[in-house]
Design a protein around this motif. Structure first.
Motif, PDB file in Angstrom:
ATOM      1  N   MET A  22       0.840  -1.178   0.000  1.00 38.90           N
ATOM      2  CA  MET A  22       0.000   0.000   0.000  1.00 38.90           C
ATOM      3  C   MET A  22       0.886   1.243   0.000  1.00 38.90           C
ATOM      4  O   MET A  22       1.821   1.350   0.778  1.00 38.90           O
ATOM      5  CB  MET A  22      -0.899  -0.022   1.231  1.00 38.90           C
ATOM      6  N   LEU A  23       0.581   2.177  -0.875  1.00 38.72           N
ATOM      7  CA  LEU A  23       1.351   3.407  -0.948  1.00 38.72           C
ATOM      8  C   LEU A  23       0.722   4.461  -0.047  1.00 38.72           C
ATOM      9  O   LEU A  23      -0.498   4.589   0.028  1.00 38.72           O
ATOM     10  CB  LEU A  23       1.386   3.924  -2.385  1.00 38.72           C
ATOM     11  N   TYR A  24       1.551   5.210   0.624  1.00 40.98           N
ATOM     12  CA  TYR A  24       1.067   6.288   1.475  1.00 40.98           C
ATOM     13  C   TYR A  24       1.458   7.610   0.866  1.00 40.98           C
ATOM     14  O   TYR A  24       2.562   7.753   0.349  1.00 40.98           O
ATOM     15  CB  TYR A  24       1.650   6.172   2.892  1.00 40.98           C
ATOM     16  N   LYS A  25       0.566   8.553   0.922  1.00 39.28           N
ATOM     17  CA  LYS A  25       0.823   9.877   0.366  1.00 39.28           C
ATOM     18  C   LYS A  25       1.307  10.781   1.493  1.00 39.28           C
ATOM     19  O   LYS A  25       0.511  11.436   2.151  1.00 39.28           O
ATOM     20  CB  LYS A  25      -0.445  10.425  -0.283  1.00 39.28           C
ATOM     21  N   ARG A  26       2.577  10.816   1.700  1.00 36.94           N
ATOM     22  CA  ARG A  26       3.140  11.588   2.808  1.00 36.94           C
ATOM     23  C   ARG A  26       2.966  13.089   2.629  1.00 36.94           C
ATOM     24  O   ARG A  26       3.006  13.831   3.584  1.00 36.94           O
ATOM     25  CB  ARG A  26       4.609  11.241   2.989  1.00 36.94           C
ATOM     26  N   ASN A  27       2.788  13.544   1.383  1.00 37.44           N
ATOM     27  CA  ASN A  27       2.605  14.981   1.167  1.00 37.44           C
ATOM     28  C   ASN A  27       1.156  15.422   1.380  1.00 37.44           C
ATOM     29  O   ASN A  27       0.851  16.591   1.328  1.00 37.44           O
ATOM     30  CB  ASN A  27       3.086  15.382  -0.234  1.00 37.44           C
ATOM     31  N   GLU A  28       0.261  14.464   1.622  1.00 37.55           N
ATOM     32  CA  GLU A  28      -1.116  14.806   1.913  1.00 37.55           C
ATOM     33  C   GLU A  28      -1.224  15.167   3.389  1.00 37.55           C
ATOM     34  O   GLU A  28      -0.933  14.362   4.247  1.00 37.55           O
ATOM     35  CB  GLU A  28      -2.012  13.616   1.589  1.00 37.55           C
ATOM     36  N   TYR A  29      -1.635  16.384   3.672  1.00 38.89           N
ATOM     37  CA  TYR A  29      -1.487  16.898   5.016  1.00 38.89           C
ATOM     38  C   TYR A  29      -2.718  16.793   5.905  1.00 38.89           C
ATOM     39  O   TYR A  29      -2.624  17.057   7.087  1.00 38.89           O
ATOM     40  CB  TYR A  29      -0.995  18.350   4.975  1.00 38.89           C
ATOM     41  N   PHE A  30      -3.857  16.413   5.402  1.00 34.07           N
ATOM     42  CA  PHE A  30      -5.001  16.231   6.295  1.00 34.07           C
ATOM     43  C   PHE A  30      -6.088  15.404   5.628  1.00 34.07           C
ATOM     44  O   PHE A  30      -6.118  15.250   4.423  1.00 34.07           O
ATOM     45  CB  PHE A  30      -5.582  17.578   6.738  1.00 34.07           C
ATOM     46  N   ARG A  31      -6.941  14.868   6.444  1.00 36.29           N
ATOM     47  CA  ARG A  31      -8.131  14.149   6.003  1.00 36.29           C
ATOM     48  C   ARG A  31      -9.269  14.624   6.900  1.00 36.29           C
ATOM     49  O   ARG A  31      -9.167  14.559   8.114  1.00 36.29           O
ATOM     50  CB  ARG A  31      -7.918  12.644   6.134  1.00 36.29           C
ATOM     51  N   TYR A  32     -10.329  15.108   6.321  1.00 38.30           N
ATOM     52  CA  TYR A  32     -11.474  15.626   7.059  1.00 38.30           C
ATOM     53  C   TYR A  32     -12.556  14.559   7.117  1.00 38.30           C
ATOM     54  O   TYR A  32     -13.034  14.080   6.084  1.00 38.30           O
ATOM     55  CB  TYR A  32     -12.005  16.891   6.364  1.00 38.30           C
ATOM     56  N   THR A  33     -12.943  14.165   8.323  1.00 42.45           N
ATOM     57  CA  THR A  33     -14.001  13.179   8.516  1.00 42.45           C
ATOM     58  C   THR A  33     -15.301  13.907   8.837  1.00 42.45           C
ATOM     59  O   THR A  33     -15.349  14.744   9.733  1.00 42.45           O
ATOM     60  CB  THR A  33     -13.638  12.210   9.659  1.00 42.45           C
ATOM     61  N   PHE A  34     -16.348  13.587   8.098  1.00 40.71           N
ATOM     62  CA  PHE A  34     -17.645  14.217   8.298  1.00 40.71           C
ATOM     63  C   PHE A  34     -18.344  13.604   9.501  1.00 40.71           C
ATOM     64  O   PHE A  34     -18.314  12.387   9.687  1.00 40.71           O
ATOM     65  CB  PHE A  34     -18.518  14.045   7.052  1.00 40.71           C
ATOM     66  N   GLY A  35     -18.988  14.438  10.325  1.00 39.61           N
ATOM     67  CA  GLY A  35     -19.779  13.937  11.444  1.00 39.61           C
ATOM     68  C   GLY A  35     -20.925  13.083  10.937  1.00 39.61           C
ATOM     69  O   GLY A  35     -21.147  11.959  11.378  1.00 39.61           O
ATOM     70  N   ASN A  36     -21.656  13.603   9.979  1.00 42.49           N
ATOM     71  CA  ASN A  36     -22.687  12.867   9.256  1.00 42.49           C
ATOM     72  C   ASN A  36     -22.200  12.726   7.817  1.00 42.49           C
ATOM     73  O   ASN A  36     -21.750  13.717   7.227  1.00 42.49           O
ATOM     74  CB  ASN A  36     -24.021  13.617   9.263  1.00 42.49           C
ATOM     75  N   PRO A  37     -22.259  11.546   7.246  1.00 39.69           N
ATOM     76  CA  PRO A  37     -21.763  11.374   5.877  1.00 39.69           C
ATOM     77  C   PRO A  37     -22.402  12.382   4.918  1.00 39.69           C
ATOM     78  O   PRO A  37     -23.557  12.765   5.061  1.00 39.69           O
ATOM     79  CB  PRO A  37     -22.174   9.946   5.523  1.00 39.69           C
ATOM     80  N   LEU A  38     -21.609  12.798   3.949  1.00 34.21           N
ATOM     81  CA  LEU A  38     -22.023  13.793   2.958  1.00 34.21           C
ATOM     82  C   LEU A  38     -22.618  13.075   1.746  1.00 34.21           C
ATOM     83  O   LEU A  38     -21.999  12.156   1.204  1.00 34.21           O
ATOM     84  CB  LEU A  38     -20.802  14.621   2.548  1.00 34.21           C
TER      85      LEU A  38
END
Length: 121
Positions: free
Chosen positions: A1-17
């Protein structure tokens, strides 16, 4: 599995969008399936985790999707590939990797900032 180290955040929705997806049948012709409903669980400028009741066949090839959703005000349409699938209650979770597009990444970051500010107020 490749990881994107330059990706700086992931936003999790409280309620799915809520969103809509179409399977891209022929990129050259712009041919797509009829729309299906999906929900975005989380998002980053480079990809998203989505849930759909539909079992998208991903075993033998890269499946391209066209996903449409609204984070805050602007309707965002993105193309990309499914990179993984896991069974989940009532459907499937998918890892969706967006095609690289610097302009789209900026729009997603801007819309997430606006969404977050409105949630705080």
């Amino acid at each position: 599995m490749l990881y994107k180290r330059n990706e700086y955040f992931r936003y999790t929705f409280g309620n799915p969008l809520e969103g809509e997806f179409r399977i891209v049948i022929d990129d050259d012709q712009g041919e797509e399936s009829s729309p299906g409903d999906c929900q975005l669980i989380d998002i980053s400028p480079g990809g998203a985790k989505i849930f759909a009741k539909f079992n998208i066949p991903v075993e033998h090839r890269s499946v391209r999707l066209h996903v449409k959703f609204t984070l805050f005000e602007e309707v965002i349409e993105v193309l990309g590939v499914i990179v993984w699938r896991k069974p989940y209650t009532g459907g499937y979770m998918y890892g969706f990797d967006f095609d690289e597009d610097a302009t789209l990444e900026q729009i997603i970051v801007k819309e997430l900032k606006l969404r977050r500010r409105s949630e705080k107020n």
